[in-house]
Design a protein around this motif. Structure first.
Motif, mmCIF file in Angstrom:
data_model
loop_
_atom_site.group_PDB
_atom_site.id
_atom_site.type_symbol
_atom_site.label_atom_id
_atom_site.label_comp_id
_atom_site.label_asym_id
_atom_site.label_seq_id
_atom_site.Cartn_x
_atom_site.Cartn_y
_atom_site.Cartn_z
ATOM 1 N N ASP A 66 1.550 -2.198 5.654
ATOM 2 C CA ASP A 66 1.989 -1.601 6.864
ATOM 3 C C ASP A 66 2.826 -0.240 6.517
ATOM 4 O O ASP A 66 2.649 0.668 7.355
ATOM 5 C CB ASP A 66 2.919 -2.465 7.831
ATOM 6 N N ASP A 67 3.583 -0.409 5.516
ATOM 7 C CA ASP A 67 4.456 0.716 5.272
ATOM 8 C C ASP A 67 4.240 1.166 3.630
ATOM 9 O O ASP A 67 4.979 0.448 2.728
ATOM 10 C CB ASP A 67 6.147 0.276 5.432
ATOM 11 N N ASP A 69 4.471 3.752 1.557
ATOM 12 C CA ASP A 69 5.158 4.482 0.884
ATOM 13 C C ASP A 69 6.459 3.588 0.391
ATOM 14 O O ASP A 69 6.771 3.749 -0.588
ATOM 15 C CB ASP A 69 5.807 5.790 1.522
ATOM 16 N N LEU A 70 7.192 2.819 1.257
ATOM 17 C CA LEU A 70 8.298 2.185 1.070
ATOM 18 C C LEU A 70 7.826 0.835 0.004
ATOM 19 O O LEU A 70 8.456 0.428 -0.855
ATOM 20 C CB LEU A 70 8.930 1.267 2.216
#
Length: 128
Positions: A66-67, A69-70
């Motif tokens: 879902d995220d 880059d993180l």
């Protein structure tokens, strides 16, 4: 029909265990040195490793995040070396590429609605 599990071949299941745990997969079967199985943290599918000689270039596995880059930043901090940083692709997915200890290509990505409903999706046809 639902995809239950993907199994890849890996010579060293201990190295695979460490790598896929760092990716965030949770172990559910530990039958090393022959077999291990993990459950993915989202969606209920599983992923397993079978001990054997790796075959170069034959397997690519996609894990959606879902995220992205993180997630990639967190994995870099955990010691995972990426072959490519997160980048937007022409097929409307954002992807980063890494190789597991056996050389299997692993793509972490985010596609959102474009995963199953891209603008160029083939229209549904009547049942034949």
């Amino acid at each position: 029909m639902r995809l239950n599990q993907v199994t890849v071949t890996m010579p060293d299941l201990d190295a695979g265990w460490v790598f896929y745990r760092k990716l965030g997969l949770e172990p559910i079967v530990d039958a090393r040195p022959h077999y291990v199985r993990f459950v993915c943290p989202d969606g209920g599918s599983s992923f397993s490793l079978h001990q054997g000689e790796a075959t170069a270039g034959g397997t690519t596995v996609y894990f959606e995040c879902d995220d992205l880059d993180l997630t990639v930043s967190r994995l870099i901090e955990a010691g995972i070396l990426f072959a490519s940083s997160p980048a937007d692709k022409s097929w409307l997915w954002r992807e980063a590429e890494v190789f597991d200890p056996a050389g299997n290509r692993i793509v972490l990505y985010f596609a959102g609605t474009n995963r199953l409903d891209p603008p160029w999706r083939v229209p549904a046809s009547p049942a034949q």
